[in-house]
Every structure is written in C-alpha cells, then in structure tokens.
Write a protein that holds these residues in place. Structure first.
Motif, PDB file in Angstrom:
ATOM      1  N   ILE A  63     -34.596  38.392  -0.005  1.00  0.00           N
ATOM      2  CA  ILE A  63     -33.721  39.284   0.766  1.00  0.00           C
ATOM      3  C   ILE A  63     -32.504  39.675  -0.074  1.00  0.00           C
ATOM      4  CG2 ILE A  63     -32.220  39.419   2.789  1.00  0.00           C
ATOM      5  CD1 ILE A  63     -34.200  37.662   4.293  1.00  0.00           C
ATOM      6  N   ALA A  64     -31.964  38.699  -0.802  1.00  0.00           N
ATOM      7  CA  ALA A  64     -30.818  38.999  -1.673  1.00  0.00           C
ATOM      8  C   ALA A  64     -31.195  40.045  -2.716  1.00  0.00           C
ATOM      9  CB  ALA A  64     -30.332  37.715  -2.344  1.00  0.00           C
ATOM     10  N   LYS A  65     -32.409  39.937  -3.279  1.00  0.00           N
ATOM     11  CA  LYS A  65     -32.868  40.939  -4.246  1.00  0.00           C
ATOM     12  C   LYS A  65     -33.066  42.289  -3.570  1.00  0.00           C
ATOM     13  CE  LYS A  65     -36.181  39.796  -7.086  1.00  0.00           C
ATOM     14  NZ  LYS A  65     -37.437  39.189  -7.601  1.00  0.00           N
ATOM     15  N   ALA A  66     -33.673  42.262  -2.373  1.00  0.00           N
ATOM     16  CA  ALA A  66     -33.948  43.511  -1.663  1.00  0.00           C
ATOM     17  C   ALA A  66     -32.653  44.256  -1.334  1.00  0.00           C
ATOM     18  CB  ALA A  66     -34.725  43.226  -0.379  1.00  0.00           C
ATOM     19  N   ASN A  68     -29.771  44.067  -3.008  1.00  0.00           N
ATOM     20  CA  ASN A  68     -28.952  44.400  -4.175  1.00  0.00           C
ATOM     21  C   ASN A  68     -29.705  45.135  -5.278  1.00  0.00           C
ATOM     22  OD1 ASN A  68     -26.348  43.363  -3.463  1.00  0.00           O
ATOM     23  ND2 ASN A  68     -27.196  41.306  -3.642  1.00  0.00           N
ATOM     24  N   CYS A  69     -31.021  45.393  -5.080  1.00  0.00           N
ATOM     25  CA  CYS A  69     -31.794  46.092  -6.116  1.00  0.00           C
ATOM     26  C   CYS A  69     -31.246  47.521  -6.304  1.00  0.00           C
ATOM     27  CB  CYS A  69     -33.271  46.141  -5.716  1.00  0.00           C
ATOM     28  SG  CYS A  69     -34.316  47.054  -6.867  1.00  0.00           S
ATOM     29  N   ILE A  70     -31.128  47.920  -7.567  1.00  0.00           N
ATOM     30  CA  ILE A  70     -30.656  49.288  -7.865  1.00  0.00           C
ATOM     31  C   ILE A  70     -31.750  50.112  -8.541  1.00  0.00           C
ATOM     32  CG2 ILE A  70     -28.236  48.605  -8.020  1.00  0.00           C
ATOM     33  CD1 ILE A  70     -28.534  48.549 -11.052  1.00  0.00           C
ATOM     34  N   GLY A  71     -32.957  49.528  -8.678  1.00  0.00           N
ATOM     35  CA  GLY A  71     -34.069  50.269  -9.261  1.00  0.00           C
ATOM     36  C   GLY A  71     -33.995  50.342 -10.780  1.00  0.00           C
ATOM     37  N   PRO A  72     -35.113  50.690 -11.419  1.00  0.00           N
ATOM     38  CA  PRO A  72     -35.135  50.769 -12.888  1.00  0.00           C
ATOM     39  C   PRO A  72     -34.140  51.789 -13.449  1.00  0.00           C
ATOM     40  CG  PRO A  72     -37.370  50.802 -11.983  1.00  0.00           C
ATOM     41  CD  PRO A  72     -36.436  50.950 -10.824  1.00  0.00           C
ATOM     42  N   ASP A  81     -39.197  46.506  -1.441  1.00  0.00           N
ATOM     43  CA  ASP A  81     -39.956  46.294  -2.680  1.00  0.00           C
ATOM     44  C   ASP A  81     -39.008  46.322  -3.880  1.00  0.00           C
ATOM     45  OD1 ASP A  81     -42.569  46.247  -1.470  1.00  0.00           O
ATOM     46  OD2 ASP A  81     -42.343  48.404  -1.154  1.00  0.00           O
ATOM     47  N   PRO A  82     -38.196  45.260  -4.063  1.00  0.00           N
ATOM     48  CA  PRO A  82     -37.285  45.249  -5.217  1.00  0.00           C
ATOM     49  C   PRO A  82     -38.066  45.356  -6.524  1.00  0.00           C
ATOM     50  CG  PRO A  82     -37.402  43.081  -4.175  1.00  0.00           C
ATOM     51  CD  PRO A  82     -38.100  44.034  -3.264  1.00  0.00           C
ATOM     52  N   CYS A  83     -37.465  46.080  -7.487  1.00  0.00           N
ATOM     53  CA  CYS A  83     -38.187  46.412  -8.715  1.00  0.00           C
ATOM     54  C   CYS A  83     -38.432  45.201  -9.603  1.00  0.00           C
ATOM     55  CB  CYS A  83     -37.418  47.481  -9.490  1.00  0.00           C
ATOM     56  SG  CYS A  83     -35.808  46.905 -10.113  1.00  0.00           S
ATOM     57  N   GLY A  84     -37.521  44.247  -9.582  1.00  0.00           N
ATOM     58  CA  GLY A  84     -37.692  43.065 -10.408  1.00  0.00           C
ATOM     59  C   GLY A  84     -37.296  43.252 -11.858  1.00  0.00           C
ATOM     60  N   VAL A  85     -36.892  44.460 -12.247  1.00  0.00           N
ATOM     61  CA  VAL A  85     -36.552  44.717 -13.660  1.00  0.00           C
ATOM     62  C   VAL A  85     -35.083  45.081 -13.840  1.00  0.00           C
ATOM     63  CG1 VAL A  85     -38.902  45.409 -14.225  1.00  0.00           C
ATOM     64  CG2 VAL A  85     -37.249  47.147 -13.482  1.00  0.00           C
ATOM     65  N   CYS A  86     -34.412  45.509 -12.782  1.00  0.00           N
ATOM     66  CA  CYS A  86     -33.002  45.849 -12.924  1.00  0.00           C
ATOM     67  C   CYS A  86     -32.192  44.561 -13.093  1.00  0.00           C
ATOM     68  CB  CYS A  86     -32.507  46.653 -11.727  1.00  0.00           C
ATOM     69  SG  CYS A  86     -32.512  45.752 -10.161  1.00  0.00           S
ATOM     70  N   ALA A  93     -33.178  36.370  -9.625  1.00  0.00           N
ATOM     71  CA  ALA A  93     -34.378  35.575  -9.847  1.00  0.00           C
ATOM     72  C   ALA A  93     -34.095  34.365 -10.729  1.00  0.00           C
ATOM     73  CB  ALA A  93     -35.474  36.437 -10.468  1.00  0.00           C
ATOM     74  N   GLU A  94     -33.185  34.534 -11.684  1.00  0.00           N
ATOM     75  CA  GLU A  94     -32.847  33.441 -12.606  1.00  0.00           C
ATOM     76  C   GLU A  94     -31.719  32.563 -12.091  1.00  0.00           C
ATOM     77  OE1 GLU A  94     -31.978  35.445 -16.223  1.00  0.00           O
ATOM     78  OE2 GLU A  94     -34.014  36.275 -16.430  1.00  0.00           O
ATOM     79  N   GLY A  95     -31.187  32.900 -10.891  1.00  0.00           N
ATOM     80  CA  GLY A  95     -30.148  32.083 -10.276  1.00  0.00           C
ATOM     81  C   GLY A  95     -28.801  32.152 -10.954  1.00  0.00           C
TER      82      GLY A  95
END
Length: 533
Positions: A63-66, A68-72, A81-86, A93-95
């Motif tokens: 939820i925290a990622k969702a 705060n995600c800003i997209g690639p 669907d957070p991108c996971g790359v920004c 993810a790395e805390g």
C-alpha cells in the motif's frame, strides 16, 4: 579477487510479494483497495488483521508503494499496480525510504513512542507523496498510547497515512477500529498454497512430489510464511537427486512426524472392527516410525470429519486424494449413521486433548483409542430409552431379564423427584430446577415418565423446555404429561408447611409460651426456628 557470494535468503523473505498480483488468496481486499485508489477515495488509516503469515505487513508495504509510486517517467500517481522501478518503489521495497516509517509495537508500547509520531506528523514528507507509518502488532500498544494516538488518527494531516497490522484485532480498542478502514486477510487455502509452492520449487530448481507440497500446504494452516519455512526445511532435508534435491512425501511426513493417510485409514478400520491387539500393534508401529501420537489422533479426527461430510452429502474430493481413500470414505459413510459418527468425533476429540496434555503421550493415545473402541459398541441414548420402555436387556450378550413394572424407577435414573431436581442443579439448569421445586405438584414419578400438576404461576412453555432438558440430563427420552388428578404439594409448599408446623411447635414450648405472654408485642425470630431445626 572475485566477489563474495550473496548470503542465502530464506524462502519466506525471498518470495515476499512485490506487487498485489503476487499477493495470493486476498483478491477481495485487492479489488476494494484498487477501486478506492482509482476513485480517489483513500482512507487515512488502514488496519490489516489475520493469522500469522497471510501477508499483513507485506500488504502494508505494498500500500505504501501504491500510494507513493511516481511511475518510470516520474509523472505517475497512486496506483494499484506500482511500477517497482521508480525510486520510491525501490526505496520502500528495500526498507530505506525516509518517509515510510515502520515501527514494531511489541517493542515500542509506551505513550512516549506514540508522542514521537504525533510530533513528526506535523511535518510534510521529505520526498514522497505521503508520509506513511506502518505499525506492526498494533494491539501491543498500551492503553495510554492508544489514547494519545486517537486525535491524530481521527484528523491526521492530508500528507499522512497510517497502516496498522495485528493478529489479535479483539485487543485493539473500538475507538481505534472505528477510525480505520479494516481489511480482514483470510487464511490461504491449501490448494492455493500448494500451487504457489510449485512455482517456488521450479524457481529454486528443486524437484518435489505433488503430495509432498500438498502435505506442506496442509501443515502451513493457511499461512504462506509458515509454509515457505517448512518448504525451506524440506529442501534442506531432501536427498540429492540427479543434480537437484528431490522433496518426497515420505520425507515430509518423516520430517513433520506425520502418519500417511493409508495408515490412518487402517487404524480407523481396526478401531471400528474392534480388533484390539492389531490396533495397539499398528499404533506402536507408527510410533516407531516417528509419528507423533498427537498427529495420529489428529489424522483420525480429520478422517472421521471427512466421512461425516460425505454422509451429509458434501463432495470433499481433492486433487491429492487417492481412489482408495475416496472409496473407503464412501464405504464408511454408507455404513455408519450420524449418531455413531458424532460419538466417534467426541471421543477422539477428548482423546486428542488428553494426549496433548499427557506426561506419557503414546500410552495416553493407546488408552484413548481403547476407550473409543469399547464405547463405539454401546447403544446410543435413544436405543437405551427404547430398551427401557420395552424391558429389553442392555446388551445382546446379556441374559434376558424379566421386565420390570413400568412404574418402577430405573436404577440408572434419579430414584426420586428430589434426586431429579438435584441432578438439574448439578448440570447448571437452575431455572428448571427452581420451577420443578416451586411450581410442580407430583402426580406420578416413574422414570422415564413424569405426570404433574402445574401451579398457576408456572410458565406455559414449561413442558416444552423440560422434555429436552430431561433427555440431556439423564441421557434418556422421557414422557412428560400434565395431569388433573390428585397431586402431592409442591416441594416449596411442603417446606413451608413443615416450617409452619415447626413454628407452632416452638411456640407451644413452655419457655417460649411464657416469654410471649410476658412480651405480647414480641415475635418469633426465623433464626430461632432454623437453630431449633
């Protein structure tokens, strides 16, 4: 000089969900959360509850990622669907994200810890869209800490989100629950866990039998983390095949101290057939193979439960179930009635509890199974009642006894009306016992038959409540009828009459009579009557 090898990461950490698509078994929650994000209806506080290992803390991080995600491209907004790359996604993810603060309430229970949060929420996020506080095991906070958090939790700044996780939601104050959007994360079904473990072993380049993964999924009891920990242990325990470990069902059973289903079926068969020596030998054989007595009792309980469900018309077939097992369960379901199955369940359940707390587990297991075996041949209460009504012998092997007069109370039932009332008191049925004592005049007491005259104050539904209670207390079906013939006074009336007679007797004694003549206004104290009696 070559780089040092990466340290091994346990499977439970390595395969922690990195997106909502990888979060298994929680589709309803993901859909609700996705709709809230798309419609801009985000709550300011979320509470995730559920048993251990179903993904509460992982969900909070997602939820925290969702949020705060800003997209690639750096232009995106909140998304399911957070991108996971920004940078925010990777840092969370790395805390290491400065605006996503995790706190373990088990080690930060005091009001001072909460005051730090209250002070910090006033300041905007440093680099993220939202400042997120993840508090794990939130039920561990003290009462004062919860009270200090309430006002901030109800009206937090727009840039702050609270994410709580707990395994014991009943310990969280209602005032906190009412300020949160609650998500109940469900236990993950065994079939879904087994499928997930199949993907894990493929990714780990490990071979595993489907039955082995099914056993691990059942042992996990709905927890993905527990299941992955068991799988990790099973891989370490497995023998090396041709280049890769091979996890077998036999090795998993040995590792977990489980009995295979075939052995449990043989045990139940011996139990139902009354074969004492073979049953004890089979129990000892399983014990010698490393099967825990408690696991043996649990296996029998699961099998009896399966037979009962099939008897009730439910299809319990599973992919890992053999044809022999389905056939055996169907056969028992067709031969056994519901009453014997319920009795088996209750006896096995009692035996399971005894074994769990026993100093000598295997001996307790044997004694419990012997009790089940011999109790299984006893007639049920309905059959006993029929035997009593018809004057039949209690057992087929016993010689036929001359039938007793139906008016003579059975030796196995309360011999008198007073004894019956006492039995009601002992079984916690105080209201009925009091009504029998105060409002029932006995016309005829011949267990299991009862004729009575009701006092005007007796409730109209008395007979409807009395009949099932009689069966519950005595184990026998009774015939209860309200009669208009001559009846004995109620026990309360008898006690009152006895007390009046005793009072009159005391008043006639010379000493009391002289005292009453000397003091005409005096009266006899009830305590004197009780002392005299």
């Amino acid at each position: 000089m070559s780089d040092s090898p990466q340290p091994y990461r346990v499977l439970a950490r390595k395969y922690r969900p990195r997106s909502f698509h990888e979060l298994i078994g929680q589709d309803a929650m993901v859909q609700t959360l996705g709709n809230a994000i798309r419609r801009g209806r985000l709550a300011h506080a979320f509470l995730m509850t559920g048993v251990r290992g179903v993904g509460k803390t992982s969900t909070a991080r997602l939820i925290a990622k969702a949020l705060n995600c800003i997209g690639p491209d750096g232009q995106g907004g909140p998304t399911i669907d957070p991108c996971g790359v920004c940078e925010p996604c990777k840092a969370i993810a790395e805390g290491r994200h400065i605006d996503v603060i995790e706190m373990d309430a088990a080690s930060h229970t005091g009001v001072d810890d909460v005051r730090e949060i209250i002070e910090a929420v006033r300041y905007s996020a440093v680099s993220a869209r939202y400042k997120v506080y993840i508090i794990d095991e939130v039920h561990m906070l003290s009462k004062n800490a919860f009270n200090a958090l309430l006002k901030t939790l109800e009206e937090p700044p727009a840039h702050v989100k609270f994410l709580f996780a707990t395994t014991e939601v009943n310990k969280v104050p209602v005032t906190v629950l009412s300020r949160c959007q609650r998500f109940d994360l469900r236990r993950i079904p065994a079939e879904l866990l087994a499928s997930h473990f199949t993907h894990v072993v493929e990714a780990e380049d490990v071979a595993a039998e489907p039955d082995a993964l099914a056993l691990i999924a059942q042992a996990a009891e709905g927890s993905a983390r527990d299941g992955l920990s068991i799988l990790d242990q099973a891989i370490a325990h497995a023998e090396m095949g041709e280049g890769a470990p091979l996890v077998t069902a036999a090795q998993v059973r040995e590792m977990l101290g489980l009995s295979d289903r075939g052995s449990v079926r043989r045990l139940l068969g011996l139990l139902l057939e009354g074969q004492t020596a073979p049953l004890l030998a089979a129990v000892r054989d399983q014990y010698a193979l490393g099967v825990e007595p408690l696991s043996l009792m649990r296996g029998l309980l699961e099998l009896v439960h399966a037979v009962t469900l099939v008897k009730a018309g439910r299809d319990i077939a599973t992919p890992g179930q053999s044809a022999e097992e389905r056939e055996a369960i169907a056969d028992w379901a067709s031969q056994l009635g519901f009453a014997p199955l319920h009795r088996l369940w209750q006896l096995l359940l009692k035996g399971h509890d005894e074994v769990a707390n026993a100093i000598l587990p295997i001996e307790s297991c044997e004694m419990a199974l012997l009790r089940v075996m011999h109790a299984a041949t006893m007639p049920d209460p309905g059959e006993i009642a029929r035997m009593l009504r018809e004057g039949a012998p209690a057992a087929a092997s016993a010689p036929a006894a001359p039938s007793e007069s139906p008016s003579g109370p059975s030796a196995s039932l309360p011999a008198s009306f007073e004894d019956l009332i006492e039995a009601f008191w002992q079984r916690g049925k105080g209201q009925l016992a009091q009504e029998l004592h105060d409002c029932v005049g006995l016309v005829r007491y011949a267990p299991p038959e009862l004729d009575y005259r009701a006092a005007p104050s007796l409730a109209s539904d008395f007979a409807a409540r009395l009949t099932p209670a009689l069966r519950e207390v005595t184990g026998v079906a009774w015939r209860v009828a309200q009669a208009d013939g001559p009846a004995a006074p109620t026990l309360l009336e008898q006690e009152q009459r006895k007390a009046a007679e005793e009072r009159a007797r005391i008043l006639e004694t010379p000493v009391v009579k002289a005292a009453m003549e000397a003091f005409p206004e005096a009266d006899l104290d009830d305590r004197l009557e009780q002392w005299s009696a």
